[in-house]
Design an enzyme around this catalytic site. Structure first.
Site, PDB file in Angstrom:
ATOM      1  N   TYR A 233     -37.269  58.001   2.012  1.00 20.68           N
ATOM      2  CA  TYR A 233     -36.307  56.923   2.200  1.00 20.68           C
ATOM      3  C   TYR A 233     -34.957  57.434   1.708  1.00 20.68           C
ATOM      4  O   TYR A 233     -34.898  58.219   0.761  1.00 20.68           O
ATOM      5  CB  TYR A 233     -36.693  55.681   1.385  1.00 20.68           C
ATOM      6  CG  TYR A 233     -37.974  55.013   1.826  1.00 20.68           C
ATOM      7  CD1 TYR A 233     -38.027  54.265   2.987  1.00 20.68           C
ATOM      8  CD2 TYR A 233     -39.116  55.111   1.052  1.00 20.68           C
ATOM      9  CE1 TYR A 233     -39.210  53.633   3.383  1.00 20.68           C
ATOM     10  CE2 TYR A 233     -40.303  54.482   1.428  1.00 20.68           C
ATOM     11  CZ  TYR A 233     -40.333  53.754   2.604  1.00 20.68           C
ATOM     12  OH  TYR A 233     -41.497  53.145   2.979  1.00 20.68           O
TER      13      TYR A 233
ATOM     14  N   SER B 163     -46.018  60.104   0.485  1.00 18.97           N
ATOM     15  CA  SER B 163     -45.048  59.012   0.417  1.00 18.97           C
ATOM     16  C   SER B 163     -44.077  59.202  -0.739  1.00 18.97           C
ATOM     17  O   SER B 163     -44.447  59.673  -1.821  1.00 18.97           O
ATOM     18  CB  SER B 163     -45.789  57.684   0.239  1.00 18.97           C
ATOM     19  OG  SER B 163     -44.891  56.638  -0.064  1.00 18.97           O
TER      20      SER B 163
ATOM     21  N   THR C 168     -38.220  57.643   7.163  1.00 15.92           N
ATOM     22  CA  THR C 168     -38.547  56.295   7.629  1.00 15.92           C
ATOM     23  C   THR C 168     -37.254  55.553   7.918  1.00 15.92           C
ATOM     24  O   THR C 168     -36.411  55.398   7.036  1.00 15.92           O
ATOM     25  CB  THR C 168     -39.376  55.553   6.573  1.00 15.92           C
ATOM     26  OG1 THR C 168     -40.623  56.242   6.389  1.00 15.92           O
ATOM     27  CG2 THR C 168     -39.667  54.126   7.015  1.00 15.92           C
TER      28      THR C 168
ATOM     29  N   LYS D 269     -39.421  58.304  11.708  1.00  7.83           N
ATOM     30  CA  LYS D 269     -40.550  57.360  11.844  1.00  7.83           C
ATOM     31  C   LYS D 269     -40.027  55.931  11.922  1.00  7.83           C
ATOM     32  O   LYS D 269     -39.303  55.466  11.027  1.00  7.83           O
ATOM     33  CB  LYS D 269     -41.493  57.495  10.650  1.00  7.83           C
ATOM     34  CG  LYS D 269     -42.692  56.555  10.695  1.00  7.83           C
ATOM     35  CD  LYS D 269     -43.605  56.787   9.502  1.00  7.83           C
ATOM     36  CE  LYS D 269     -44.822  55.887   9.549  1.00  7.83           C
ATOM     37  NZ  LYS D 269     -44.471  54.469   9.299  1.00  7.83           N
TER      38      LYS D 269
ATOM     39  N   HIS E  59     -44.290  50.187  11.932  1.00  3.14           N
ATOM     40  CA  HIS E  59     -44.652  50.162  10.506  1.00  3.14           C
ATOM     41  C   HIS E  59     -45.956  49.404  10.285  1.00  3.14           C
ATOM     42  O   HIS E  59     -46.159  48.754   9.252  1.00  3.14           O
ATOM     43  CB  HIS E  59     -43.527  49.537   9.677  1.00  3.14           C
ATOM     44  CG  HIS E  59     -43.367  50.150   8.316  1.00  3.14           C
ATOM     45  ND1 HIS E  59     -42.339  51.002   8.002  1.00  3.14           N
ATOM     46  CD2 HIS E  59     -44.100  50.054   7.188  1.00  3.14           C
ATOM     47  CE1 HIS E  59     -42.442  51.387   6.739  1.00  3.14           C
ATOM     48  NE2 HIS E  59     -43.515  50.821   6.223  1.00  3.14           N
TER      49      HIS E  59
END
Length: 373
Positions: A130, A107, A156, A233, A257
């Site tokens: 992100y 992440s 994402t 995603k 999510h």
């Protein structure tokens, strides 16, 4: 280690062990948590029609995803701040996945830097990204992931703003002083462990930093900045899945999510079949949101997924028993999938994906008559 019999028993152990605020941060969903619940109820509602006398003496769960061989069709979903539940955090989860010949997804908001994770666990990894308002931050993260040997970028796409997770508001949740976004440790003034009451400090940080005007041109921009495969995603419409192919995505993840963004959204499993049909094997279709049983994996594969992502259960395993707990989660799901495939009469992932009649018509009729575009 306790002989946990299923994922729910591991979750129960984690709930007992964890501080309520941390457990709620991991488990909770957006607002009334209707979508969080629907992800499970929709999976539970799918009925199977096994075939018999299929001669399944052994099963082969192996598959390949974007050139990476997997022992079985599952990868680790990106999860923020894993040191909240265990000091080894992301490293323990990455090691567990790699020891099982699976992919770890790191992440952006990890509590251990992407370089340290790569150094301590050199197996196949993707980096979840992100896009920031400050594109220099985004570019730096991409370059660092490339230099550290990551093999894919998972963008994402469903967080222009963070969803309202009311458990965090009620708990006035803030990260402990020793937990922070390690990829941004140099930016001490932007640490997510701000002293904020009555709101989620993490939401304040992300809403300030993330690009709210994210659009398809940003996918083209990202492709121009890296040669790594791009996985999108957060796809929930078949029309968006078609655009993903058009804009050069190498794979997509059908995902709401985990019910943590917009509440009231349909479950991921309900939209999966239509999206998979539209994609028609042009690129891999991954699935997440609600996997708790081997039969859940079987259902997703039979409905068109090439692979599934697992998220919260990894943290429950990590909470309950560290690295061994994560490995227990993986072994439970693998064993349950093997048993489900044998009982349904399928010997391999390819055989399962080419199934005819495994999913009961009652679910397929509902799905066929629904419009998600």
């Amino acid at each position: 280690m306790v002989n946990y019999i299923n994922i729910y028993s591991i979750e129960k152990a984690a709930k007992i062990k964890l501080d309520k605020g941390i457990y709620d941060f991991i488990f909770g969903g957006a607002t009334d948590e209707l979508t969080l619940e629907r992800n499970r109820t929709a999976l539970d509602a799918i009925q199977l029609t096994p075939r018999v006398l299929a001669g399944v003496g052994e099963t082969d769960l192996s598959t390949t995803l974007l050139g990476i061989p997997l022992a079985f069709p599952m990868i680790g979903a990106p999860l923020a701040f894993q040191r909240l539940v265990d000091p080894e955090g992301e490293i323990a989860v990455a090691k567990s996945l790699h020891d099982n010949n699976l992919v770890y997804t790191s992440s952006t908001m990890s509590s251990i830097s992407l370089e340290q994770i790569a150094e301590k666990s050199p197996g196949p990894k993707w980096f979840q990204l992100y896009i920031y308002k400050d594109r220099a931050i985004t570019l730096e993260l991409i370059q660092r992931a490339e230099n550290a040997g990551y093999q894919g970028i998972m963008l994402t796409v469903d967080v222009p703003v963070m969803g309202k997770r009311e458990r965090d508001y009620v708990n006035e949740f803030e990260l402990p002083e020793h937990i922070f976004a390690a990829n941004f440790i140099a930016n001490s003034d932007e640490r997510t462990s701000q002293n904020v009451r009555n709101r989620s400090a993490i939401k304040i940080f992300t809403d300030k930093q993330f690009e709210p005007n994210l659009n398809w041109n940003d996918v083209l921009w990202l492709k121009s900045k890296t040669s790594l495969p791009i996985i999108l995603k957060g796809i929930m419409r078949d029309s968006d899945a078609v655009k993903a192919v058009e804009y050069g995505a190498d794979a997509i993840v059908v995902s709401n999510h985990g019910g943590r963004q917009l509440d009231g959204v349909i479950s991921s499993i309900e939209v999966l079949p239509k999206i998979a049909r539209k994609i028609d094997k042009k690129i891999p279709v991954l699935f997440d949101s609600g996997i708790r049983r081997g039969t859940d994996i079987l259902k997703a594969l039979a409905l068109g997924a090439d692979c599934v992502l697992i998220g919260r259960p990894l943290l429950w395993g990590l909470s309950a028993a560290g690295e061994l707990g994560v490995k227990k989660v993986l072994s439970i799901l693998q064993e349950e999938l093997i048993e489900a495939m044998m009982l349904c009469g399928y010997s391999s992932v390819i055989d399962l994906q080419n199934n005819k009649g495994l999913i009961a018509n009652s679910f397929l009729n509902v799905e066929t008559n629904s419009e998600f575009s």
